[in-house]
Design a protein around this motif. Structure first.
Motif, PDB file in Angstrom:
ATOM      1  N   UNK A 106     -22.732  -8.550 -12.329  1.00  0.00           N
ATOM      2  CA  UNK A 106     -21.303  -8.652 -12.614  1.00  0.00           C
ATOM      3  C   UNK A 106     -20.660  -9.565 -11.580  1.00  0.00           C
ATOM      4  N   UNK A 107     -19.912 -10.546 -12.073  1.00  0.00           N
ATOM      5  CA  UNK A 107     -19.207 -11.476 -11.190  1.00  0.00           C
ATOM      6  C   UNK A 107     -17.755 -11.555 -11.628  1.00  0.00           C
ATOM      7  N   UNK A 108     -16.853 -11.578 -10.635  1.00  0.00           N
ATOM      8  CA  UNK A 108     -15.418 -11.690 -10.910  1.00  0.00           C
ATOM      9  C   UNK A 108     -14.750 -12.456  -9.784  1.00  0.00           C
ATOM     10  N   UNK A 109     -13.603 -13.022 -10.105  1.00  0.00           N
ATOM     11  CA  UNK A 109     -12.832 -13.701  -9.081  1.00  0.00           C
ATOM     12  C   UNK A 109     -11.544 -14.281  -9.609  1.00  0.00           C
ATOM     13  N   UNK A 110     -10.769 -14.905  -8.717  1.00  0.00           N
ATOM     14  CA  UNK A 110      -9.461 -15.433  -9.095  1.00  0.00           C
ATOM     15  C   UNK A 110      -9.520 -16.725  -9.904  1.00  0.00           C
ATOM     16  N   UNK A 111     -10.659 -17.427  -9.863  1.00  0.00           N
ATOM     17  CA  UNK A 111     -10.811 -18.637 -10.676  1.00  0.00           C
ATOM     18  C   UNK A 111     -12.258 -18.731 -11.139  1.00  0.00           C
ATOM     19  N   UNK A 126     -12.633  -4.553 -14.845  1.00  0.00           N
ATOM     20  CA  UNK A 126     -12.118  -5.920 -14.807  1.00  0.00           C
ATOM     21  C   UNK A 126     -10.587  -5.873 -14.902  1.00  0.00           C
ATOM     22  N   UNK A 127      -9.888  -6.178 -13.809  1.00  0.00           N
ATOM     23  CA  UNK A 127      -8.424  -6.219 -13.874  1.00  0.00           C
ATOM     24  C   UNK A 127      -7.941  -7.404 -14.707  1.00  0.00           C
ATOM     25  N   UNK A 128      -6.849  -7.227 -15.392  1.00  0.00           N
ATOM     26  CA  UNK A 128      -6.251  -8.325 -16.153  1.00  0.00           C
ATOM     27  C   UNK A 128      -6.066  -9.530 -15.237  1.00  0.00           C
ATOM     28  N   UNK A 129      -6.372 -10.707 -15.772  1.00  0.00           N
ATOM     29  CA  UNK A 129      -6.192 -11.935 -15.018  1.00  0.00           C
ATOM     30  C   UNK A 129      -7.380 -12.341 -14.172  1.00  0.00           C
ATOM     31  N   UNK A 130      -8.441 -11.541 -14.151  1.00  0.00           N
ATOM     32  CA  UNK A 130      -9.635 -11.878 -13.368  1.00  0.00           C
ATOM     33  C   UNK A 130     -10.639 -12.635 -14.225  1.00  0.00           C
ATOM     34  N   UNK A 163      -3.766 -10.578 -19.973  1.00  0.00           N
ATOM     35  CA  UNK A 163      -3.006  -9.332 -20.128  1.00  0.00           C
ATOM     36  C   UNK A 163      -3.866  -8.157 -20.583  1.00  0.00           C
ATOM     37  N   UNK A 164      -5.174  -8.225 -20.331  1.00  0.00           N
ATOM     38  CA  UNK A 164      -6.069  -7.175 -20.806  1.00  0.00           C
ATOM     39  C   UNK A 164      -6.921  -6.649 -19.664  1.00  0.00           C
ATOM     40  N   UNK A 165      -6.759  -5.367 -19.330  1.00  0.00           N
ATOM     41  CA  UNK A 165      -7.709  -4.707 -18.440  1.00  0.00           C
ATOM     42  C   UNK A 165      -8.945  -4.370 -19.264  1.00  0.00           C
ATOM     43  N   UNK A 166     -10.106  -4.358 -18.619  1.00  0.00           N
ATOM     44  CA  UNK A 166     -11.346  -4.092 -19.355  1.00  0.00           C
ATOM     45  C   UNK A 166     -12.251  -3.191 -18.525  1.00  0.00           C
ATOM     46  N   UNK A 167     -12.878  -2.239 -19.206  1.00  0.00           N
ATOM     47  CA  UNK A 167     -13.856  -1.322 -18.614  1.00  0.00           C
ATOM     48  C   UNK A 167     -15.179  -1.574 -19.330  1.00  0.00           C
ATOM     49  N   UNK A 168     -16.233  -1.856 -18.584  1.00  0.00           N
ATOM     50  CA  UNK A 168     -17.555  -2.113 -19.146  1.00  0.00           C
ATOM     51  C   UNK A 168     -18.525  -1.107 -18.547  1.00  0.00           C
ATOM     52  N   UNK A 169     -19.311  -0.424 -19.387  1.00  0.00           N
ATOM     53  CA  UNK A 169     -20.313   0.521 -18.887  1.00  0.00           C
ATOM     54  C   UNK A 169     -21.677   0.155 -19.448  1.00  0.00           C
ATOM     55  N   UNK A 170     -22.677   0.124 -18.573  1.00  0.00           N
ATOM     56  CA  UNK A 170     -24.049  -0.138 -18.980  1.00  0.00           C
ATOM     57  C   UNK A 170     -24.736   1.176 -19.340  1.00  0.00           C
ATOM     58  N   UNK A 171     -25.330   1.218 -20.518  1.00  0.00           N
ATOM     59  CA  UNK A 171     -26.131   2.369 -20.934  1.00  0.00           C
ATOM     60  C   UNK A 171     -27.623   2.047 -20.917  1.00  0.00           C
ATOM     61  N   UNK A 172     -27.980   0.766 -20.791  1.00  0.00           N
ATOM     62  CA  UNK A 172     -29.380   0.362 -20.657  1.00  0.00           C
ATOM     63  C   UNK A 172     -29.411  -1.042 -20.076  1.00  0.00           C
ATOM     64  N   UNK A 173     -30.372  -1.284 -19.209  1.00  0.00           N
ATOM     65  CA  UNK A 173     -30.589  -2.635 -18.708  1.00  0.00           C
ATOM     66  C   UNK A 173     -30.078  -2.841 -17.300  1.00  0.00           C
ATOM     67  N   UNK A 174     -30.184  -4.100 -16.876  1.00  0.00           N
ATOM     68  CA  UNK A 174     -29.741  -4.519 -15.547  1.00  0.00           C
ATOM     69  C   UNK A 174     -28.908  -5.779 -15.682  1.00  0.00           C
ATOM     70  N   UNK A 175     -27.813  -5.811 -14.938  1.00  0.00           N
ATOM     71  CA  UNK A 175     -26.940  -6.961 -15.029  1.00  0.00           C
ATOM     72  C   UNK A 175     -26.409  -7.408 -13.688  1.00  0.00           C
ATOM     73  N   UNK A 195     -18.313 -16.103 -19.310  1.00  0.00           N
ATOM     74  CA  UNK A 195     -17.261 -16.263 -18.310  1.00  0.00           C
ATOM     75  C   UNK A 195     -15.924 -16.440 -19.027  1.00  0.00           C
ATOM     76  N   UNK A 196     -14.982 -15.556 -18.709  1.00  0.00           N
ATOM     77  CA  UNK A 196     -13.688 -15.580 -19.381  1.00  0.00           C
ATOM     78  C   UNK A 196     -12.647 -14.875 -18.531  1.00  0.00           C
ATOM     79  N   UNK A 197     -11.394 -15.022 -18.952  1.00  0.00           N
ATOM     80  CA  UNK A 197     -10.273 -14.349 -18.300  1.00  0.00           C
ATOM     81  C   UNK A 197      -9.330 -13.871 -19.387  1.00  0.00           C
ATOM     82  N   UNK A 198      -8.955 -12.604 -19.329  1.00  0.00           N
ATOM     83  CA  UNK A 198      -7.951 -12.039 -20.237  1.00  0.00           C
ATOM     84  C   UNK A 198      -6.671 -11.841 -19.413  1.00  0.00           C
TER      85      UNK A 198
END
Length: 154
Positions: free
Chosen positions: A69-74, A92-96, A55-67, A50-53
């Motif tokens: 994904x949780x995001x929010x304002x806090x 993942x938008x910056x600041x999420x 000023x950094x947008x992030x793109x995550x792609x799964x190539x194997x497995x099951x996950x 669990x983290x927040x960047x």
């Protein structure tokens, strides 16, 4: 691993193959002036964390497995909650605040794209614990970064 972070020079490699072969929590595969590609292997029941960047947008792609994904304002208000699997991406938008948890029965193999660069070029962390303890994981001086705002980790 057969790839080497060449810094902001041209690079080409089989991203899916390298992602699936990556045994490490995080391997920085390529570091450019404005973005970065990392490969990750998240063990069963493990988390990206669990983290927040700010000023950094992030793109995550799964190539194997099951996950999951949780995001929010806090960190206590993760209003986005989505199960993801092979072929899915998480944007993942910056600041999420965000986290991805491995809910499958095998390591979850993902690659991430950060914009701007987020880790030291070529950095390899075998485990999340090693990554969390690393104090020498700053982006390269030659990368374009926004004004410093510290990442936040729960």
């Amino acid at each position: 691993m057969t790839i080497e972070d060449t810094g902001p020079r041209p690079q080409a490699f089989d991203l899916e193959t390298e992602t699936l072969k990556n045994p490490n929590y995080r391997t920085v595969a390529w570091s450019g002036t404005y973005l970065q590609v990392t490969l990750m292997s998240i063990p069963v029941n493990g988390v990206i964390g669990l983290e927040k960047h700010p000023d950094t947008d992030q793109f995550i792609r799964l190539d194997r497995g099951r996950g999951r994904a949780q995001m929010g304002p806090s960190k206590n208000e993760l209003t986005f909650d989505q199960e993801v699997s092979d072929g899915w991406c998480v944007i993942v938008p910056a600041g999420s605040w965000h986290n991805v948890t491995n809910i499958g029965d095998e390591p979850m193999q993902v690659y991430t794209v950060y914009a701007p660069q987020h880790h030291k070029p070529g950095k390899v962390h075998q485990t999340k614990a090693i990554a969390d303890a690393d104090t020498d994981d700053a982006p390269a001086d030659w990368s374009v970064q926004p004004e410093p705002v510290a990442d936040q980790h729960a």
